[in-house]
Motif scaffolding. Structure first.
Motif, PDB file in Angstrom:
ATOM      1  N   MET A  32     -55.329 -35.807  12.048  1.00 59.99           N
ATOM      2  CA  MET A  32     -55.359 -36.699  13.219  1.00 59.99           C
ATOM      3  C   MET A  32     -54.862 -35.904  14.434  1.00 59.99           C
ATOM      4  O   MET A  32     -54.003 -35.049  14.322  1.00 59.99           O
ATOM      5  N   THR A  33     -55.448 -36.216  15.591  1.00 59.39           N
ATOM      6  CA  THR A  33     -55.208 -35.337  16.738  1.00 59.39           C
ATOM      7  C   THR A  33     -54.238 -35.919  17.759  1.00 59.39           C
ATOM      8  O   THR A  33     -54.292 -37.101  18.089  1.00 59.39           O
ATOM      9  N   LEU A  34     -53.380 -35.045  18.253  1.00 60.25           N
ATOM     10  CA  LEU A  34     -52.601 -35.330  19.457  1.00 60.25           C
ATOM     11  C   LEU A  34     -53.381 -34.677  20.588  1.00 60.25           C
ATOM     12  O   LEU A  34     -53.482 -33.452  20.630  1.00 60.25           O
ATOM     13  N   VAL A  35     -53.952 -35.462  21.428  1.00 62.73           N
ATOM     14  CA  VAL A  35     -54.852 -35.022  22.497  1.00 62.73           C
ATOM     15  C   VAL A  35     -56.096 -34.369  21.862  1.00 62.73           C
ATOM     16  O   VAL A  35     -57.033 -35.070  21.552  1.00 62.73           O
ATOM     17  N   THR A 268     -48.614 -38.870  21.654  1.00 61.14           N
ATOM     18  CA  THR A 268     -49.898 -38.745  22.356  1.00 61.14           C
ATOM     19  C   THR A 268     -49.677 -38.828  23.865  1.00 61.14           C
ATOM     20  O   THR A 268     -50.198 -38.000  24.638  1.00 61.14           O
ATOM     21  N   VAL A 269     -48.865 -39.805  24.286  1.00 62.61           N
ATOM     22  CA  VAL A 269     -48.601 -39.961  25.725  1.00 62.61           C
ATOM     23  C   VAL A 269     -47.857 -38.728  26.257  1.00 62.61           C
ATOM     24  O   VAL A 269     -48.226 -38.141  27.275  1.00 62.61           O
ATOM     25  N   ALA A 270     -46.816 -38.304  25.526  1.00 68.04           N
ATOM     26  CA  ALA A 270     -46.003 -37.177  25.993  1.00 68.04           C
ATOM     27  C   ALA A 270     -46.832 -35.898  26.089  1.00 68.04           C
ATOM     28  O   ALA A 270     -46.744 -35.160  27.082  1.00 68.04           O
ATOM     29  N   PHE A 271     -47.657 -35.632  25.073  1.00 69.46           N
ATOM     30  CA  PHE A 271     -48.441 -34.398  25.093  1.00 69.46           C
ATOM     31  C   PHE A 271     -49.544 -34.465  26.148  1.00 69.46           C
ATOM     32  O   PHE A 271     -49.862 -33.459  26.782  1.00 69.46           O
ATOM     33  N   ALA A 272     -50.110 -35.637  26.360  1.00 69.55           N
ATOM     34  CA  ALA A 272     -51.142 -35.764  27.399  1.00 69.55           C
ATOM     35  C   ALA A 272     -50.510 -35.519  28.778  1.00 69.55           C
ATOM     36  O   ALA A 272     -51.089 -34.827  29.621  1.00 69.55           O
ATOM     37  N   PRO A 276     -51.677 -29.868  32.062  1.00 69.21           N
ATOM     38  CA  PRO A 276     -52.087 -29.809  33.466  1.00 69.21           C
ATOM     39  C   PRO A 276     -53.478 -30.409  33.710  1.00 69.21           C
ATOM     40  O   PRO A 276     -53.731 -31.002  34.752  1.00 69.21           O
ATOM     41  N   ASP A 277     -54.394 -30.268  32.732  1.00 68.57           N
ATOM     42  CA  ASP A 277     -55.764 -30.765  32.942  1.00 68.57           C
ATOM     43  C   ASP A 277     -55.858 -32.289  32.843  1.00 68.57           C
ATOM     44  O   ASP A 277     -56.878 -32.864  33.217  1.00 68.57           O
ATOM     45  N   LEU A 278     -54.834 -32.939  32.313  1.00 67.61           N
ATOM     46  CA  LEU A 278     -54.916 -34.393  32.105  1.00 67.61           C
ATOM     47  C   LEU A 278     -53.868 -35.172  32.895  1.00 67.61           C
ATOM     48  O   LEU A 278     -54.009 -36.371  33.108  1.00 67.61           O
ATOM     49  N   ARG A 279     -52.785 -34.458  33.254  1.00 70.29           N
ATOM     50  CA  ARG A 279     -51.579 -35.144  33.733  1.00 70.29           C
ATOM     51  C   ARG A 279     -51.848 -36.154  34.849  1.00 70.29           C
ATOM     52  O   ARG A 279     -51.486 -37.324  34.730  1.00 70.29           O
ATOM     53  N   ASP A 280     -52.540 -35.711  35.915  1.00 72.67           N
ATOM     54  CA  ASP A 280     -52.675 -36.577  37.096  1.00 72.67           C
ATOM     55  C   ASP A 280     -53.462 -37.846  36.776  1.00 72.67           C
ATOM     56  O   ASP A 280     -53.009 -38.957  37.039  1.00 72.67           O
ATOM     57  N   TYR A 285     -53.368 -43.666  35.436  1.00 70.77           N
ATOM     58  CA  TYR A 285     -53.830 -44.732  34.548  1.00 70.77           C
ATOM     59  C   TYR A 285     -52.651 -45.490  33.933  1.00 70.77           C
ATOM     60  O   TYR A 285     -52.634 -46.725  33.904  1.00 70.77           O
ATOM     61  N   LEU A 286     -51.643 -44.743  33.468  1.00 69.62           N
ATOM     62  CA  LEU A 286     -50.478 -45.397  32.846  1.00 69.62           C
ATOM     63  C   LEU A 286     -49.756 -46.299  33.845  1.00 69.62           C
ATOM     64  O   LEU A 286     -49.392 -47.425  33.534  1.00 69.62           O
ATOM     65  N   HIS A 287     -49.559 -45.789  35.066  1.00 73.10           N
ATOM     66  CA  HIS A 287     -48.904 -46.597  36.103  1.00 73.10           C
ATOM     67  C   HIS A 287     -49.661 -47.909  36.318  1.00 73.10           C
ATOM     68  O   HIS A 287     -49.079 -48.987  36.362  1.00 73.10           O
ATOM     69  N   ASP A 288     -50.985 -47.769  36.443  1.00 76.64           N
ATOM     70  CA  ASP A 288     -51.818 -48.957  36.699  1.00 76.64           C
ATOM     71  C   ASP A 288     -51.715 -49.951  35.549  1.00 76.64           C
ATOM     72  O   ASP A 288     -51.598 -51.154  35.755  1.00 76.64           O
ATOM     73  N   MET A 289     -51.740 -49.426  34.321  1.00 78.50           N
ATOM     74  CA  MET A 289     -51.658 -50.294  33.142  1.00 78.50           C
ATOM     75  C   MET A 289     -50.343 -51.062  33.127  1.00 78.50           C
ATOM     76  O   MET A 289     -50.307 -52.259  32.848  1.00 78.50           O
TER      77      MET A 289
END
Ligand code: UTP
Length: 297
Positions: A32-35, A268-272, A276-280, A285-289
């Motif tokens: 199973m994958t983390l990111v 998953t959240v922490a590694f995402a 750098p390619d996903l952070r922004d 998205y997380l803030h909005d959610m």
């Protein structure tokens, strides 16, 4: 005291992963994958960084995806090469293991972690060895096992990774009975697997990284059943506390219990967010959610 270098590591991956059913009906938990990287890749990278040269997997039925993962993939590699996708080829390199560096043994029945480690006895021989549980993922500047190897170079003996837990959580772990606290290293005078509520000897819990002596392997020969009727690795290590050769190591880093759903999601959240390619995009998205959730309450 001459301390022997540790070059072999055991990865017990024969558990059934029932907490992730139905996914684990056909996918090994460790795939199973983390990111975008399987759990097992994080453990392998950590072991490599700590100087491990021989990788021993204790597998079971239904885990063949794991063996394929570490094999070369000539068709895929050719396609990527022709398409000039050198960055992806580079990523794939990390998944290829040298011939002879990787070995698989089977655990025919899931009798417990201690039994899984014992299955690798002949491959380990009379040498100290590391054990890494791939469902414990540790985010750390210096990989956890490397930190432990440095401490082990001073102490020798047996070393287990340890972290502080609340009394309420102690009964889910193996817990150290502390004899001497030297800061990042503690000497243990006992270890209890899954203590009953209120009976934990300390708040220092053992997590899935170990450096062990061949003595622990021979203790496992007794096949003694412990907590939950399983053959427990903790019990075999605990026998070595009699001669003061078991150390707990307070590692620096964040451990995620990816064997549980909540831990897997947190990782998953922490590694995402650390990518750098996903952070922004992801943090927006997380803030909005979260804002949406709050507004709905
Ligand atoms: P867990 O108990 O966390 O894993 O074992 P599990 O049994 O796979 O998962 P659940 O509880 O059913 O969801 C910790 C580690 O020990 C290995 C597992 O593969 C995991 O890496 N293990 C456990 C074995 O290899 N063999 C066993 O008999 C038990």
């Amino acid at each position: 005291m001459k301390i022997k270098k540790v070059t072999k590591a055991i990865f017990p991956v024969a558990g059934m992963g029932t907490r992730f059913l139905p996914a684990t009906k056909s996918i090994p938990k460790e795939i199973m994958t983390l990111v975008d990287r399987p759990l097992i890749q994080y453990a392998i990278d950590e072991a490599r960084a700590a100087g491990i040269k021989e990788f021993i997997f204790v597998t079971a039925r239904g885990k063949s995806a794991l063996e394929d993962y570490f094999d070369h993939s000539p068709e895929l590699e050719n396609t990527l090469r022709k398409a000039g996708k050198t960055d992806l080829l580079e990523i794939l390199k990390d998944t290829n293991m040298d011939s002879g560096a990787i070995a698989y043994v089977r655990q025919n029945r899931a009798l417990g972690l201690g039994h899984a480690v014992w299955c690798a006895q002949r491959l380990v021989g009379n040498e100290p060895f590391a054990v890494l549980l791939p469902d414990d993922v540790i985010a750390a500047e210096k990989p956890c096992l490397q930190q432990m190897m440095e401490a082990y170079a001073e102490t020798g003996g047996n070393m287990v990774a340890a972290m502080e837990v609340s009394p309420a959580k102690a009964s889910s772990y193996g817990v150290l009975d502390i004899d001497e606290d030297m800061g990042s290293v503690v000497r243990a005078k006992g270890m209890v697997e899954k203590p009953k509520p209120g009976e934990a000897p300390s708040n220092l819990a053992v997590i899935g990284r170990y450096i062990l002596t061949p003595k622990v392997m021979s203790n496992l020969n007794k096949m003694k059943q412990g907590a939950g009727g399983e053959i427990q690795l903790t019990d075999a290590i605990a026998e070595e506390t009699n001669d003061g050769s078991v150390y707990g190591f307070r590692f620096v880093g964040q451990r995620y219990d990816c064997g549980s759903k909540a831990g897997f999601l947190q990782a998953t959240v922490a590694f995402a967010l650390s990518r750098p390619d996903l952070r922004d995009e992801f943090s927006t998205y997380l803030h909005d959610m979260i804002a949406l959730q709050k507004a709905a309450q």
